[in-house]
Design an enzyme around this catalytic site. Structure first.
Site, mmCIF file in Angstrom:
data_model
loop_
_atom_site.group_PDB
_atom_site.id
_atom_site.type_symbol
_atom_site.label_atom_id
_atom_site.label_comp_id
_atom_site.label_asym_id
_atom_site.label_seq_id
_atom_site.Cartn_x
_atom_site.Cartn_y
_atom_site.Cartn_z
ATOM 1 N N ILE A 247 0.844 -1.202 0.000
ATOM 2 C CA ILE A 247 0.000 0.000 0.000
ATOM 3 C C ILE A 247 0.874 1.246 0.000
ATOM 4 O O ILE A 247 0.589 2.229 -0.677
ATOM 5 C CB ILE A 247 -0.911 0.038 1.255
ATOM 6 C CG1 ILE A 247 -1.858 -1.152 1.275
ATOM 7 C CG2 ILE A 247 -1.683 1.338 1.326
ATOM 8 C CD1 ILE A 247 -2.726 -1.213 2.515
ATOM 9 N N THR A 249 5.132 2.725 0.724
ATOM 10 C CA THR A 249 6.508 2.565 1.196
ATOM 11 C C THR A 249 6.952 3.931 1.692
ATOM 12 O O THR A 249 7.058 4.871 0.920
ATOM 13 C CB THR A 249 7.468 2.123 0.074
ATOM 14 O OG1 THR A 249 7.326 3.033 -0.995
ATOM 15 C CG2 THR A 249 7.197 0.737 -0.405
ATOM 16 N N GLY A 250 7.148 3.991 2.963
ATOM 17 C CA GLY A 250 7.608 5.256 3.543
ATOM 18 C C GLY A 250 9.072 5.150 3.890
ATOM 19 O O GLY A 250 9.732 4.176 3.529
ATOM 20 N N LYS A 251 9.540 6.170 4.571
ATOM 21 C CA LYS A 251 10.954 6.163 4.944
ATOM 22 C C LYS A 251 11.232 5.087 5.981
ATOM 23 O O LYS A 251 12.282 4.480 6.006
ATOM 24 C CB LYS A 251 11.340 7.536 5.515
ATOM 25 C CG LYS A 251 11.791 8.499 4.436
ATOM 26 C CD LYS A 251 12.452 9.708 5.029
ATOM 27 C CE LYS A 251 11.468 10.505 5.870
ATOM 28 N NZ LYS A 251 12.001 11.761 6.385
ATOM 29 N N VAL A 254 7.139 -0.224 5.396
ATOM 30 C CA VAL A 254 6.450 -0.640 4.183
ATOM 31 C C VAL A 254 5.132 -1.246 4.655
ATOM 32 O O VAL A 254 5.131 -2.047 5.587
ATOM 33 C CB VAL A 254 7.271 -1.702 3.415
ATOM 34 C CG1 VAL A 254 6.634 -1.991 2.064
ATOM 35 C CG2 VAL A 254 8.695 -1.244 3.212
ATOM 36 N N ASP A 391 3.552 13.069 15.460
ATOM 37 C CA ASP A 391 3.681 13.185 13.996
ATOM 38 C C ASP A 391 2.289 13.408 13.419
ATOM 39 O O ASP A 391 1.933 12.857 12.378
ATOM 40 C CB ASP A 391 4.327 11.923 13.418
ATOM 41 C CG ASP A 391 4.765 12.094 11.963
ATOM 42 O OD1 ASP A 391 4.858 13.251 11.504
ATOM 43 O OD2 ASP A 391 4.997 11.078 11.282
#
Ligand code: ADP
Ligand code: MG
Length: 508
Positions: A247, A249-251, A254, A391
């Site tokens: 869905i 892929t972030g830093k 995943v 965040d």
């Protein structure tokens, strides 16, 4: 014409008619011509008459027929004598001195033409014949030189060293292509050889690092073998029916969509997500401060290796989600935690994830409603869950079933965290900026929002951010001192006007 007559004529000579014979010649003439030719030949190639003598091999009978050859041979002999003389002079000049001056450059005969000094050439040619032989470089005897008299070769001899260096390339790692230098008379100077060696080592180290990285990191799209194995085990155990695809892929993570299976104690939702925390450590290093100073994890943090710290992130997200669930905040349900993989319920429908608040188009009423929900969630989070999201923004809020859902809470901290209130201030700024931009007139200023969420009453004054921040930092400092003095569990943050205290941690 009578055919039988013709046949009879042709049958006379089956080889055809014989031509007329040449002019007659006397025996004496024939004899003298032959004699003349023979004499000629004998003069030109005298050795050929005796096959036992090969003029090319015979030392006694060098080919002296060609003037050029003769001249070259004489010149060679002359040069050799000159070189011998030069060597004698060199020896006399240097005497027993340890530092010697070489007259090499003045020599007339090239070392390879000079058969007298061919000792090491023979050795070298042995190597050349079998370039694949694992050949030890020629060692010079301990005394540091070999040969005698004019043929002396020291271990520092440029050519010997050069050839040794070339032979040493054989010891380079198999993946280093050294070319066919071994098959040529290649002489590598020490400097060149050393740089090649250095390059070879650094390449090996680099490829080891790359390999390591490839094996252990969760790549942009895919996952590393260990993670894949964990995911496979979940499917094998029936917790998941299927893992469908990625869905996001972030830093730091995943996220995969999967079909839920069944787990002994609890039903697994039909649709779930797997949040795989990336095992590349770099990104997490920047986030240490979120976890390092969180007293819940403090003692463990210092003892863990970086890989295990990543598991803490997953664990942290799980604990925070359960706290939020208890307080009734819309967020994913935790299904399972396996090392750095967190399985939770899917917010969305039929494989389509709910849109982020930033991407959704809402009418003004809905937007106002969303704002009210977010405000309430922030208060609940702070006051009931004793958490600061840290965040919070339109990226980590999803719009699903006419509700705002909070996600991504791995970095959330308690308000007593040394920087907890600063994180909260940042969250407040994101929220109020977003809703103000979206035209929600009720959206409070960042200062009012902060005071409303915390129940504190920091004077807003001239809305000077620096002053407000100074107050926040001073408060954090006071909290810290309290913790130092009275121990973490007994500390309660109370607002100055006697607002609700923060409950001590109870569920983990
Ligand atoms: P990151 O730390 O990489 O930002 P998030 O938890 O924010 O990780 O997840 C990244 C994205 O994955 C989210 O923006 C969202 O689109 C999707 N996502 C995460 N969790 C869920 C979930 N439970 N249901 C649906 N989508 C999700
Ligand atoms: Mg996120």
């Amino acid at each position: 014409m009578d055919p039988s007559g013709v046949a009879a004529q042709t049958q006379k000579s089956p080889w055809g008619s014989v031509g007329p014979a040449g002019p007659a010649c006397s025996l004496t003439e024939v004899m003298s011509e032959q004699l003349a030719r023979q004499l000629d030949e004998e003069n030109a190639f005298p050795a050929l008459s005796d096959p036992a003598v090969d003029p090319l091999r015979s030392e006694e009978a060098p080919d002296t027929a060609s003037d050029l050859m003769l001249a070259q041979m004489l010149q060679m002999q002359f040069d050799r004598e000159f070189d011998d003389q030069l060597r004698r002079e060199e020896k006399k000049f240097n005497g027993d001195s340890k530092v010697s001056i070489s007259f090499e450059n003045y020599r007339m005969v090239h070392p390879y033409e000079d058969s007298d000094s061919s000792e090491d050439e023979v050795d070298w040619q042995d190597t050349r014949l079998d370039p694949y032989r694992a050949d030890k470089p020629q060692t010079t005897p301990r005394r540091g030189f070999s040969g005698k008299g004019k043929n002396i070769t020291t271990k520092h001899d440029e050519d010997t060293c050069g050839r040794k260096n070339t032979a040493r390339m054989d010891n380079f790692a198999p993946e280093v292509h050294v070319g066919d230098g071994l098959g040529m008379d290649l002489k590598l100077s020490n400097q060149v050889f050393n740089s090649l060696k250095q390059h070879c080592y650094s390449e090996q180290r680099r490829s080891a690092r790359l390999h390591e990285k490839k094996e252990h990191s969760t790549a942009e799209q895919a996952v590393d073998p260990r993670t894949r194995l964990l995911m496979y085990k979940m499917v094998n155990a029936g917790v998941l029916e299927n893992i469908n695809g990625c869905i996001s892929t972030g830093k730091e993570s995943v996220v995969f969509h999967a079909d839920g299976g069944s787990l002994e104690e609890q039903p697994v939702p039909e649709e779930v997500v797997l949040k795989v925390f990336k095992t590349t450590l770099n990104e997490f290093k920047n986030r240490d401060r979120y976890i390092k100073d969180d007293y819940r994890f403090k003692d463990r943090f210092s003892k863990l290796n970086p890989r295990k710290v990543i598991r803490l992130w997953a664990e942290k997200e799980m604990h925070n989600l359960s706290r939020m669930k208890k307080a009734g905040i819309p967020c994913p349900d935790v299904v399972l935690l396996k090392k750095h993989i967190l399985v939770m319920s899917f917010i969305g429908k039929e494989h389509v994830p709910a849109p982020k608040l930033k991407d959704v188009t809402l009418g003004s009423e809905e937007m106002k409603e969303a704002y009210q929900q977010v405000l309430q969630m922030m208060q609940q989070l702070y006051q009931n869950c004793s958490l600061v999201h840290a965040d919070l923004s339109e990226y980590n809020m999803l719009w699903h079933q006419d509700k705002v859902w909070l996600i991504d809470v791995s970095q959330s901290v308690e308000p007593t965290h040394p920087h907890g209130l600063e994180f909260l201030f940042r969250d407040c700024r994101n929220v109020s900026t977003f809703f103000q931009k979206r035209g929600v007139s009720e959206a409070m200023s960042v200062y009012d929002l902060f005071n409303t969420v915390t129940g504190l009453n920091i004077p807003v004054g001239a809305e000077d951010e620096a002053l407000f921040m100074a107050e926040i930092v001073a408060l954090e400092k006071r909290n810290e001192d309290h913790i130092q003095k009275r121990g973490k569990k007994t500390f309660l943050v109370t607002s100055e006007d006697g607002g609700p205290p923060l409950e001590p941690d109870s569920d983990d």
